[in-house]
Write a protein that holds these residues in place. Sequence first.
Motif, PDB file in Angstrom:
ATOM      1  N   LEU A 296       0.810  -1.219   0.000  1.00  0.00           N
ATOM      2  CA  LEU A 296       0.000   0.000   0.000  1.00  0.00           C
ATOM      3  C   LEU A 296       0.841   1.265   0.000  1.00  0.00           C
ATOM      4  O   LEU A 296       0.333   2.344  -0.284  1.00  0.00           O
TER       5      LEU A 296
ATOM      6  N   ASN B 289      -3.714   0.317 -13.954  1.00  0.00           N
ATOM      7  CA  ASN B 289      -3.470  -0.099 -12.567  1.00  0.00           C
ATOM      8  C   ASN B 289      -2.074  -0.664 -12.345  1.00  0.00           C
ATOM      9  O   ASN B 289      -1.856  -1.467 -11.438  1.00  0.00           O
TER      10      ASN B 289
ATOM     11  N   THR C  71     -10.868   3.702  -3.517  1.00  0.00           N
ATOM     12  CA  THR C  71     -10.202   3.351  -4.762  1.00  0.00           C
ATOM     13  C   THR C  71     -10.624   1.926  -5.083  1.00  0.00           C
ATOM     14  O   THR C  71     -10.414   1.025  -4.278  1.00  0.00           O
TER      15      THR C  71
ATOM     16  N   PHE D 199     -10.948  -1.432  -7.616  1.00  0.00           N
ATOM     17  CA  PHE D 199     -10.403  -2.205  -8.731  1.00  0.00           C
ATOM     18  C   PHE D 199     -11.395  -3.309  -9.057  1.00  0.00           C
ATOM     19  O   PHE D 199     -11.458  -4.309  -8.337  1.00  0.00           O
TER      20      PHE D 199
ATOM     21  N   ILE E 239     -10.027  -0.204  -1.799  1.00  0.00           N
ATOM     22  CA  ILE E 239      -9.162   0.413  -0.799  1.00  0.00           C
ATOM     23  C   ILE E 239      -9.892   1.647  -0.285  1.00  0.00           C
ATOM     24  O   ILE E 239     -10.124   2.596  -1.030  1.00  0.00           O
TER      25      ILE E 239
ATOM     26  N   THR F 171      -0.073   5.137   6.314  1.00  0.00           N
ATOM     27  CA  THR F 171       1.079   5.702   5.609  1.00  0.00           C
ATOM     28  C   THR F 171       1.963   6.462   6.593  1.00  0.00           C
ATOM     29  O   THR F 171       1.465   7.128   7.506  1.00  0.00           O
TER      30      THR F 171
ATOM     31  N   TYR G 257      -5.591   3.223   5.320  1.00  0.00           N
ATOM     32  CA  TYR G 257      -6.255   2.554   4.207  1.00  0.00           C
ATOM     33  C   TYR G 257      -6.742   1.181   4.645  1.00  0.00           C
ATOM     34  O   TYR G 257      -5.995   0.421   5.263  1.00  0.00           O
TER      35      TYR G 257
ATOM     36  N   ASN H  49     -10.778  -7.535  -0.196  1.00  0.00           N
ATOM     37  CA  ASN H  49     -10.947  -8.274  -1.434  1.00  0.00           C
ATOM     38  C   ASN H  49     -12.327  -8.893  -1.381  1.00  0.00           C
ATOM     39  O   ASN H  49     -12.550  -9.859  -0.656  1.00  0.00           O
TER      40      ASN H  49
ATOM     41  N   TYR I 164      -3.600  -0.329   6.518  1.00  0.00           N
ATOM     42  CA  TYR I 164      -2.263   0.203   6.262  1.00  0.00           C
ATOM     43  C   TYR I 164      -2.272   1.691   6.600  1.00  0.00           C
ATOM     44  O   TYR I 164      -3.171   2.423   6.204  1.00  0.00           O
TER      45      TYR I 164
ATOM     46  N   ASP J  59      -4.724  12.175  -4.227  1.00  0.00           N
ATOM     47  CA  ASP J  59      -4.124  11.340  -3.183  1.00  0.00           C
ATOM     48  C   ASP J  59      -5.131  10.882  -2.142  1.00  0.00           C
ATOM     49  O   ASP J  59      -4.809  10.013  -1.325  1.00  0.00           O
TER      50      ASP J  59
ATOM     51  N   SER K  36      -8.637   9.789  -2.133  1.00  0.00           N
ATOM     52  CA  SER K  36      -9.925   9.280  -2.543  1.00  0.00           C
ATOM     53  C   SER K  36     -10.479   8.456  -1.390  1.00  0.00           C
ATOM     54  O   SER K  36      -9.751   7.660  -0.810  1.00  0.00           O
TER      55      SER K  36
ATOM     56  N   ASN L  63      -2.432   8.623   6.841  1.00  0.00           N
ATOM     57  CA  ASN L  63      -3.687   8.157   6.241  1.00  0.00           C
ATOM     58  C   ASN L  63      -3.858   6.664   6.511  1.00  0.00           C
ATOM     59  O   ASN L  63      -2.890   5.901   6.460  1.00  0.00           O
TER      60      ASN L  63
ATOM     61  N   TYR M 224      -2.014   6.869  -8.587  1.00  0.00           N
ATOM     62  CA  TYR M 224      -2.895   8.027  -8.708  1.00  0.00           C
ATOM     63  C   TYR M 224      -2.387   9.001  -9.764  1.00  0.00           C
ATOM     64  O   TYR M 224      -1.185   9.081 -10.026  1.00  0.00           O
TER      65      TYR M 224
ATOM     66  N   ARG N  10      -8.009  -2.302   3.067  1.00  0.00           N
ATOM     67  CA  ARG N  10      -8.134  -3.048   1.801  1.00  0.00           C
ATOM     68  C   ARG N  10      -9.021  -4.272   2.000  1.00  0.00           C
ATOM     69  O   ARG N  10      -8.789  -5.074   2.897  1.00  0.00           O
TER      70      ARG N  10
ATOM     71  N   THR O 201     -11.210  -5.582  -5.625  1.00  0.00           N
ATOM     72  CA  THR O 201     -10.464  -5.045  -4.486  1.00  0.00           C
ATOM     73  C   THR O 201     -10.887  -3.601  -4.249  1.00  0.00           C
ATOM     74  O   THR O 201     -10.970  -2.822  -5.194  1.00  0.00           O
TER      75      THR O 201
ATOM     76  N   TYR P  28       0.303   5.453  -4.073  1.00  0.00           N
ATOM     77  CA  TYR P  28       0.374   6.812  -4.631  1.00  0.00           C
ATOM     78  C   TYR P  28       0.823   6.828  -6.085  1.00  0.00           C
ATOM     79  O   TYR P  28       0.496   7.736  -6.835  1.00  0.00           O
TER      80      TYR P  28
END
Lengths: 282, 282, 282, 282
Positions: free
Chosen positions: A99, A184, B244, B246, B21, B52, B59, B63, B50, B239, B241, B57, A106, B61, B19, A103
């Motif tokens: 993760l 992606n 995100t 997929f 995020i 950062t 995140y 699935n 996760y 940066d 969102s 931030n 994006y 994730r 997926t 960035y």
Amino acid sequence: MLKYELGCELTYSIEQASTLILNVAIVSNNHQIIVQEDLHSNSQRSIEEYITSVSGNRYFRLNAPPGNLQISYRATVGLSPYYSDPSTIFEVKPADLPLDILYYLYPSRYCQSDRLLRFVAAEFGHLVPGYSRVTAICNWIYDNVLYLSGSSDSLTSACDTAIERVGVCRDFAHLGIAFCRALNIPARFVAGYAYGLNPPDFHAWFEAYLGGRWYLFDPTRLVPQSGLIRVGTGRDAADVSFATIFGPVQMNQMRLFMDYLPDAKPISENILIPTTEAIAIS
Amino acid sequence: MLKYELGCELTYSIEQASTLILNVAIVSNNHQIIVQEDLHSNSQRSIEEYITSVSGNRYFRLNAPPGNLQISYRATVGLSPYYSDPSTIFEVKPADLPLDILYYLYPSRYCQSDRLLRFVAAEFGHLVPGYSRVTAICNWIYDNVLYLSGSSDSLTSACDTAIERVGVCRDFAHLGIAFCRALNIPARFVAGYAYGLNPPDFHAWFEAYLGGRWYLFDPTRLVPQSGLIRVGTGRDAADVSFATIFGPVQMNQMRLFMDYLPDAKPISENILIPTTEAIAIS
Amino acid sequence: MLKYELGCELTYSIEQASTLILNVAIVSNNHQIIVQEDLHSNSQRSIEEYITSVSGNRYFRLNAPPGNLQISYRATVGLSPYYSDPSTIFEVKPADLPLDILYYLYPSRYCQSDRLLRFVAAEFGHLVPGYSRVTAICNWIYDNVLYLSGSSDSLTSACDTAIERVGVCRDFAHLGIAFCRALNIPARFVAGYAYGLNPPDFHAWFEAYLGGRWYLFDPTRLVPQSGLIRVGTGRDAADVSFATIFGPVQMNQMRLFMDYLPDAKPISENILIPTTEAIAIS
Amino acid sequence: MLKYELGCELTYSIEQASTLILNVAIVSNNHQIIVQEDLHSNSQRSIEEYITSVSGNRYFRLNAPPGNLQISYRATVGLSPYYSDPSTIFEVKPADLPLDILYYLYPSRYCQSDRLLRFVAAEFGHLVPGYSRVTAICNWIYDNVLYLSGSSDSLTSACDTAIERVGVCRDFAHLGIAFCRALNIPARFVAGYAYGLNPPDFHAWFEAYLGGRWYLFDPTRLVPQSGLIRVGTGRDAADVSFATIFGPVQMNQMRLFMDYLPDAKPISENILIPTTEAIAIS
């Protein structure tokens, strides 16, 4: 290990006291070893160095008094690229992506991948995922975009290049990055020294995150991939300016050089013959 | 300390395994303390978190298999803004700027400060540097840009807004950021929960680096500054969102809420009366 | 001769006295004969008609007092397209081009052909000049651009569509025009009524100047070419607004209809079977 | 009547047989009388002249064989501007606008007035309508946009200039036109010769339709308004290229000259003292 000697000389006219942040020194990492290095300035002032944690970029900050400023940088570097068989390199699924590299998926100032989703899906969406798909992107850029000095400027972005089909190395890299992100595939911008570039100048290429590594790609095909030495890494050229200047400063001259040091291996085996292998130096 | 309870409920239709995020959970830092927090999903799958290192931030994730996905997030947060007298807050000279925030000076996807240098010099260049200059920027935006729901989309950038003079909170923030950077004031984008926003939605504002801190600014004037709770921090909306995605996923519903918990201090003293003080929460 | 009955009903709320310039009436020329026509308004004010010399566009000007405004237009039209064998239709050399159509070579608001020269040279430059090359352009648009209602707005231009690959009929026409002009083929925008369009709406297509005539092309493939009735002709959609409004006016409703009048020829022979012939109606 | 002698010399290298359409000859109308005129070319080929009905623009078409092409144009012109008291010149209401100038209200390639509606309403919407409002527009441009040779290119549009605040004469004119149209004032682009321009070059300005006439405005303030001689009129620079070239042609040289012929009136009274009167030459 390949060995190069490289460097640059920059001269500026400082009208009033100004601050310059230079990003001209090469990065040190597992694949790129700084054997020797020298930074020289004609200014009495000390030069502050800062190394970013994320990218390893090295910034030199100078607070220059009015007058003439000369900076020269020189380094001997050993390069040990990581070579890999392209056919074994897969794209990383979003479910598995570390993760901290999110960035690089994006959109950024010059790489508006968000506008290119359908374009990219149509051109590259049907291709087998993997290293070969990024190679297909580079081939498309090489075939469809004219390399022409002076054809773009600091405002030119990947969308402009996708329309106007002309640009220089940074535009080629931006387009490659934007295309990858729209698929992606994390992608980032690299600026550095390039062996054999004529006339000598800073070069730009890009890296795509594939199979757990950042593999390098240069859609300009101007220089051998094993002749690329990293200075700055970022999301696009906005992050990787070789000089950020605060104040009334005029650049008078910029000279670069890069020589191969043949003591390690004969050059013919390493440099001049383009490899078909995938190369990573990060 | 101000206390809020807030959260969101998101429901998605997952057509094929995908997926997601999500960046909907609030950040924990010195000024913003998570008292209690709960993330719930109707999926059996584990949710990976996760955080950062640069921005804090968070995140999540997931699935997700095909089907209906429900996610609900709920937190109780204590907010202790740092208050400061605006007249004492100066701009940081490039010579003194911590180099790890240099990136917040560079243009980004939606904040093309490089195109706005002359515009900004003409409008704000003559003003006394400091907190009040960024306030002047916010006033300009408030006076010159119409807030209109639905007037912009995910492609709208600060340059569009500078021309078209209409937008929503994210456009107001982008323009503020672009103006600041064009004046060499580092600026960054913040997304989060906002107390009293009607209808409830994620909000966006910006922070400028002044006097060694990130002070918050919200040119929309839609909510009191002490009612802003941080979720995501970044260079711009690209940066940050909140989701995100997929894969072929449809969002069916998004509901947010944010309540004031009056046990700490009576709300009238803190929230509803706009402060004239500078506020930092980072 | 094909016969259609068509028309529209427009209703507006006029807040304050306003001027409306409507371009909803069909053009009269050698190929398109107005058998009968009726314009009706609920306003007492007279309606001024103006027919442009260059394009034959018909403008109705109304100065409407506050209140509700209803306008209905209805016409019976006979269409006698000029049919030609595509293989015989050549591009006109710049040396032979009538100079009064030079303007249709120049870029316009939504058709920035000047930015697309290399793009177009690469995609279509190698094709045999002539009608078939414009057909190839239309095929490219049909294959590479998604038709999606609501995907574009009044600011969307050919360059946006070339990048984003999505749009509606006016975007398809703009891209066709821009591509043609970049190949030195004069091209212009046409708006009008279209038989079988669902839901009924004004349609847009384009004409390319080939072999001494303006041949029609519709890259949307939404309706048969012999079902297109001309209202407005211009360099792009900027010239051909069905309503130009000066004042605080709200459109409440717009309803169109278009029926085939089978007294002339059975429809099956003319309309529903797409022709492989080139068609000109100007 | 003011008298000038003016002209240009153009030399081209024609690589292969090519067509050139030149728009360098001055227009003849009530205010601008061609006393004498000479067009000379080193080519044996005849030069076709075409005068557009709408604008009176004069196009010379040459089909040039490979080789060196020299063209020289020279004219003596008498200029009798129409002078008027600015305070008496009103804006024409949409209800009264001649419909054949409606096109000059619509956005065009370089004058995207449709994007500038709110910008213009905020800056100029509150001003008293009339000549003085267009003067205010010109003052705004002069005050807010830097005139800098080489700062723009053929892709630069009014929106770029509104953002970047730098440009040359054509950009100044485009911005003036876009601002006028956004206020429902018809405006058009004029290219021509300008007395005293240093270095000599083709100049561009604009005209606004006020009080039933096309009044001229030049926001660059580079030359006296009574020193402007019209060559091309159009919606913007896209319509008024001094040379449209079809084929592989290189321009080697372009030289212009413009002299005042003092036999009519002493120059000091007419030219060098800027007038405060409104001037129309169309």
